[in-house]
Design a protein around this motif. Structure first.
Motif, mmCIF file in Angstrom:
data_model
loop_
_atom_site.group_PDB
_atom_site.id
_atom_site.type_symbol
_atom_site.label_atom_id
_atom_site.label_comp_id
_atom_site.label_asym_id
_atom_site.label_seq_id
_atom_site.Cartn_x
_atom_site.Cartn_y
_atom_site.Cartn_z
ATOM 1 N N ILE A 1 0.822 -1.209 0.000
ATOM 2 C CA ILE A 1 0.000 0.000 0.000
ATOM 3 C C ILE A 1 0.856 1.258 0.000
ATOM 4 C CG2 ILE A 1 -1.862 1.211 1.180
ATOM 5 C CD1 ILE A 1 -2.566 -1.579 0.003
ATOM 6 N N LEU A 2 1.865 1.302 0.876
ATOM 7 C CA LEU A 2 2.710 2.498 0.974
ATOM 8 C C LEU A 2 3.901 2.453 0.030
ATOM 9 C CD1 LEU A 2 2.727 3.007 4.856
ATOM 10 C CD2 LEU A 2 1.142 3.909 3.164
ATOM 11 N N ASP A 3 4.033 1.381 -0.780
ATOM 12 C CA ASP A 3 5.117 1.238 -1.770
ATOM 13 C C ASP A 3 6.494 1.292 -1.124
ATOM 14 O OD1 ASP A 3 3.294 1.009 -3.803
ATOM 15 O OD2 ASP A 3 3.288 3.138 -4.279
ATOM 16 N N VAL A 4 6.632 0.755 0.089
ATOM 17 C CA VAL A 4 7.941 0.693 0.755
ATOM 18 C C VAL A 4 8.676 -0.535 0.230
ATOM 19 C CG1 VAL A 4 9.128 0.429 2.949
ATOM 20 C CG2 VAL A 4 7.102 1.879 2.807
ATOM 21 N N LEU A 5 9.743 -0.306 -0.544
ATOM 22 C CA LEU A 5 10.499 -1.402 -1.135
ATOM 23 C C LEU A 5 11.531 -1.968 -0.159
ATOM 24 C CD1 LEU A 5 11.055 0.133 -4.681
ATOM 25 C CD2 LEU A 5 9.190 -1.302 -3.891
ATOM 26 N N LYS A 6 12.071 -1.112 0.734
ATOM 27 C CA LYS A 6 13.040 -1.580 1.731
ATOM 28 C C LYS A 6 13.185 -0.508 2.789
ATOM 29 C CE LYS A 6 17.580 -3.737 2.233
ATOM 30 N NZ LYS A 6 16.974 -4.903 2.898
ATOM 31 N N GLN A 7 13.484 -0.945 4.045
ATOM 32 C CA GLN A 7 13.674 0.007 5.120
ATOM 33 C C GLN A 7 14.611 -0.592 6.169
ATOM 34 O OE1 GLN A 7 9.893 0.841 6.925
ATOM 35 N NE2 GLN A 7 9.322 -1.295 7.125
ATOM 36 N N GLY A 8 15.264 0.284 6.933
ATOM 37 C CA GLY A 8 16.176 -0.189 7.965
ATOM 38 C C GLY A 8 17.109 0.926 8.423
ATOM 39 N N THR B 1 25.509 14.314 -3.316
ATOM 40 C CA THR B 1 26.042 12.948 -3.191
ATOM 41 C C THR B 1 25.931 12.541 -1.727
ATOM 42 O OG1 THR B 1 27.564 13.286 -5.035
ATOM 43 C CG2 THR B 1 28.032 11.461 -3.517
ATOM 44 N N PHE B 2 25.376 11.376 -1.476
ATOM 45 C CA PHE B 2 25.126 10.901 -0.114
ATOM 46 C C PHE B 2 26.016 9.695 0.167
ATOM 47 C CE2 PHE B 2 21.381 12.987 -1.670
ATOM 48 C CZ PHE B 2 20.941 13.749 -0.597
ATOM 49 N N GLU B 3 26.783 9.776 1.265
ATOM 50 C CA GLU B 3 27.685 8.696 1.680
ATOM 51 C C GLU B 3 27.041 7.975 2.873
ATOM 52 O OE1 GLU B 3 32.442 8.058 2.730
ATOM 53 O OE2 GLU B 3 31.651 10.008 2.112
ATOM 54 N N ILE B 4 26.853 6.639 2.742
ATOM 55 C CA ILE B 4 26.084 5.863 3.717
ATOM 56 C C ILE B 4 26.897 4.640 4.112
ATOM 57 C CG2 ILE B 4 23.930 4.601 4.105
ATOM 58 C CD1 ILE B 4 22.630 6.466 2.068
ATOM 59 N N SER B 5 26.743 4.216 5.371
ATOM 60 C CA SER B 5 27.423 3.039 5.903
ATOM 61 C C SER B 5 26.379 2.058 6.425
ATOM 62 C CB SER B 5 28.386 3.440 7.030
ATOM 63 O OG SER B 5 28.907 2.281 7.664
ATOM 64 N N ALA B 6 26.388 0.807 5.878
ATOM 65 C CA ALA B 6 25.471 -0.239 6.331
ATOM 66 C C ALA B 6 26.083 -0.981 7.516
ATOM 67 C CB ALA B 6 25.168 -1.201 5.191
ATOM 68 N N SER B 7 25.251 -1.793 8.177
ATOM 69 C CA SER B 7 25.721 -2.500 9.376
ATOM 70 C C SER B 7 26.621 -3.673 9.029
ATOM 71 C CB SER B 7 24.514 -2.983 10.183
ATOM 72 O OG SER B 7 23.695 -3.831 9.389
ATOM 73 N N ASP B 8 26.409 -4.324 7.889
ATOM 74 C CA ASP B 8 27.252 -5.445 7.483
ATOM 75 C C ASP B 8 27.249 -5.530 5.961
ATOM 76 O OD1 ASP B 8 24.865 -6.929 6.701
ATOM 77 O OD2 ASP B 8 24.565 -7.294 8.824
ATOM 78 N N LYS B 9 28.041 -6.452 5.430
ATOM 79 C CA LYS B 9 28.185 -6.566 3.974
ATOM 80 C C LYS B 9 26.894 -7.030 3.313
ATOM 81 C CE LYS B 9 33.184 -7.444 3.993
ATOM 82 N NZ LYS B 9 34.258 -8.380 3.601
ATOM 83 N N LYS B 10 26.156 -7.913 3.988
ATOM 84 C CA LYS B 10 24.904 -8.394 3.412
ATOM 85 C C LYS B 10 23.894 -7.259 3.268
ATOM 86 C CE LYS B 10 21.180 -11.733 4.149
ATOM 87 N NZ LYS B 10 20.622 -12.758 5.054
ATOM 88 N N LYS B 11 23.742 -6.445 4.337
ATOM 89 C CA LYS B 11 22.826 -5.309 4.247
ATOM 90 C C LYS B 11 23.286 -4.310 3.182
ATOM 91 C CE LYS B 11 19.931 -6.428 7.540
ATOM 92 N NZ LYS B 11 20.065 -5.826 8.861
ATOM 93 N N GLN C 1 24.935 -4.962 0.392
ATOM 94 C CA GLN C 1 24.621 -5.497 -0.933
ATOM 95 C C GLN C 1 23.116 -5.435 -1.205
ATOM 96 O OE1 GLN C 1 26.880 -6.189 -3.117
ATOM 97 N NE2 GLN C 1 25.369 -6.695 -4.674
ATOM 98 N N GLU C 2 22.300 -5.727 -0.163
ATOM 99 C CA GLU C 2 20.851 -5.679 -0.348
ATOM 100 C C GLU C 2 20.393 -4.259 -0.683
ATOM 101 O OE1 GLU C 2 19.226 -7.172 3.247
ATOM 102 O OE2 GLU C 2 19.618 -9.295 2.785
ATOM 103 N N TRP C 3 20.934 -3.257 0.024
ATOM 104 C CA TRP C 3 20.532 -1.873 -0.257
ATOM 105 C C TRP C 3 20.997 -1.435 -1.638
ATOM 106 C CZ3 TRP C 3 17.245 1.533 1.754
ATOM 107 C CH2 TRP C 3 16.744 1.281 3.038
ATOM 108 N N ILE C 4 22.232 -1.778 -2.002
ATOM 109 C CA ILE C 4 22.733 -1.391 -3.331
ATOM 110 C C ILE C 4 21.862 -2.017 -4.420
ATOM 111 C CG2 ILE C 4 24.657 -1.688 -4.936
ATOM 112 C CD1 ILE C 4 26.561 -1.358 -2.591
ATOM 113 N N GLN C 5 21.526 -3.309 -4.252
ATOM 114 C CA GLN C 5 20.709 -3.981 -5.262
ATOM 115 C C GLN C 5 19.308 -3.375 -5.319
ATOM 116 O OE1 GLN C 5 21.707 -6.196 -7.422
ATOM 117 N NE2 GLN C 5 19.681 -6.313 -8.353
#
Length: 587
Positions: free
Chosen positions: A210-217, A285-295, A297-301
């Motif tokens: 409904i809210l079209d949220v593709l990913k969050q975290g 340009t936005f510089e972001i740091s994820a919690s681990d490599k899996k997260k 890769q998931e965000w980039i994809q």
């Protein structure tokens, strides 16, 4: 949008408000309520409210709004025809839910709260069929229950759903919204899960569909001014990434607007930060740091897929999948209707054959009666008629047998056709995957072709430039030949001058050695004088403590700070300022 969709009768001419008639058709008890309802509805739909039109509409009706004239014609003419697609659909859903929930929601205890029931109700409106009364078909029920199970971290039980589908009422094509809420709320497909887990799963599916949220975290974001790292709650939607202070979405800090010109890149670890990636837009340009490599890769994809959909102009994946499922159901329904039509034609042909056989049988009976009457007069004719009668009987049996074989063959063909339909469904899915691969390959081919064309253009320009340089080189060679002789004469003169300079250099080298020897002698005398001066200074300091020798100061000026004398000169300060300005410019 709107509850009680199953009670609607006429489609609404504007997009986004086709579900309003259902709840409103049960909420017209009196004139005062009608005015309040119309005003609230106009406010939610952002339509100017005209109370005069309402009075004019019911002016000639002595019985009031709840009469045979009804409220729905007024709703269609004065409200729904003016609606634009700029209103808050969730707010409209909330209003319609309030109108009908107390009357229609089951009184039996459910495992979900009323807010979760409302979200299931909105999801039903998204997945239901575009026909009235509105229902959700078993395929969409399975899709919704699978997503809820995945969101709860459970394992989907296909056998359990098949048993439920077998027991499904044959007279119904699907479930109403209230039956779906009861199915989810009774926990039939979420056994072993507590209320909080079920509520979180419903909320996650609601956000996606409904809210079209593709990913969050949660992730860390680098500031643009202070360059500090702060944890933010990121929400990815089809055309924007919003980030908040926390996951309650109350304090919004900004948006990253996505378009086809944006891109996402992975960055190596630096400054103690790991799992870094970069989102490049036209202005920032936005510089972001994820919690681990899996997260990471998931965000980039996920961001890359969203930008790719924006380039193609495609809707979000869940909306495209819903449309695909509906198209597949419409196609299957058309094939079933075509199959039923063929079965009816076959049945009609079989009935025609039966009528023909009945006609032949009657003719044979008439012939037999005539043969009985003329038996005494025409014995030979009787034998001939009997032989004819026997042959007709044999032919009738043969025709009946052929018809039975044809019916059996048609039944076998029908079974093969149904099997073919199932195979075509599988082939359709594989064909979609192949088309996706082919589209990707065509895009890669187009990219390579453009690169080759650009390289050919550069090669032709380089070739023309080389030819121009070749002509200039020939002209330069001709010019150089004339200057070569002059240079040779100059070289001879310079060699003579060089020899004279070498002789002078040797003389200077001899003088330098002599000066160095003199310097060494003076240096030894200076060291002896320094040691004597030091011993003299120590004696003076010991006997006359108040006397301080006057010594020469530093030649270079020093800076004074609020901590005392600075440890660097004015030139070093200017160098450091230039370095700071350079770093600030690059950031």
């Amino acid at each position: 949008m709107g509850a009680r969709k199953e009670d609607m009768r006429a489609p609404v001419p504007r997009c986004g408000v086709r579900d309003v008639q259902g709840p409103l058709s049960h909420a017209v008890p009196g004139e005062g309520t009608i005015q309040v309802l119309s005003h609230n509805l106009c406010t939610v739909l952002k339509v100017p409210h005209d109370p005069v039109a309402l009075e004019e509409h019911f002016r000639d009706d002595d019985e009031g709004p709840v009469s045979n004239q009804g409220y729905m014609p007024y709703l269609n003419k004065f409200i729904l025809e003016k609606v634009q697609d700029n209103f808050d659909k969730l707010e409209l859903n909330r209003m319609c839910w309030t109108l009908c929930v107390k009357k229609n929601l089951t009184k039996s205890p459910l495992l979900i709260e009323e807010e979760d029931s409302f979200k299931v109700w909105v999801i039903f409106n998204f997945l239901s069929e575009d026909k009235y009364p509105l229902i959700i078909v078993p395929e969409e029920i399975e899709y919704l229950l699978k997503k809820l199970t995945d969101a709860m971290g459970g394992v989907w039980q296909q056998e359990q759903f098949e048993d439920y589908r077998v027991n499904f009422d044959d007279g119904k094509d699907g479930l109403s919204v209230w039956e779906l809420i009861e199915l989810v709320g009774t926990g039939q497909f979420s056994k072993g899960m507590d209320r909080q887990t079920v509520s979180m799963a419903i909320n996650e599916v609601f956000n996606e569909l409904i809210l079209d949220v593709l990913k969050q975290g949660y992730m860390m974001k680098k500031g643009h001014r202070r360059k500090n790292w702060t944890e933010r709650w990121f929400v990815l939607k089809p055309n924007v990434i919003s980030y908040y202070v926390s996951e309650d979405l109350k304090d919004k800090k900004g948006d990253i607007v996505l378009d086809e010109n944006c891109c996402v890149e992975s960055l190596p670890d630096k400054d103690g930060k790991k799992c870094l990636f970069l989102i490049k837009c036209l202005d920032k340009t936005f510089e972001i740091s994820a919690s681990d490599k899996k997260k990471k890769q998931e965000w980039i994809q996920a961001i890359h897929s969203t930008i790719h959909l924006l380039k193609l102009g495609s809707p979000p994946p869940h909306k495209e999948a819903r449309q695909s499922r509906r198209e597949r159901r419409r196609k299957l329904l058309a094939e079933q209707e075509e199959l039923e039509r063929q079965m009816k034609e076959l049945q009609a042909a079989n009935e025609n054959k039966q009528r023909e056989l009945e006609t032949v049988r009657k003719k044979l009976e008439e012939a037999a009666s005539r043969a009985a009457e003329e038996e005494k007069k025409r014995l030979e004719t009787q034998v001939e008629l009997q032989a004819r009668f026997s042959s007709e009987l044999e032919r009738e049996k043969l025709i009946r047998q052929q018809m039975e074989e044809q019916v059996a063959q048609k039944s076998c063909e029908l079974e093969q056709y149904l099997q073919r339909v199932r195979e075509l469904e599988d082939m359709y899915l594989k064909l979609q995957e192949a088309l996706e691969d082919e589209r990707q390959a065509r895009q890669d081919e187009e990219t390579v072709r453009k690169l080759q064309a650009r390289l050919l253009e550069e090669e032709s320009s380089k070739r023309a430039e080389l030819e121009r340089w070749h002509l200039e080189q020939q002209q330069a060679i001709e010019t150089t030949e004339a200057e070569k002789q002059e240079l040779e004469n100059q070289r001879i003169m310079k060699e003579r001058a060089l020899q004279e300079a070498m002789a002078q250099l040797e003389q200077l080298e001899l003088e330098r050695k002599q000066a160095l020897e003199q310097y060494e002698g003076v240096k030894k005398k200076l060291e002896m004088a320094t040691s004597k001066t030091k011993s003299w200074k120590d004696k003076v300091a010991q006997h006359e403590g108040l006397i301080r020798l006057i010594e020469p100061g530093s030649k270079n000026p020093h800076l004074i700070t609020h901590w005392g004398p600075a440890a660097f000169t004015q030139a070093e300060l200017e160098e450091r300022q230039k370095s700071w300005k350079g770093k600030k410019g690059t950031e």
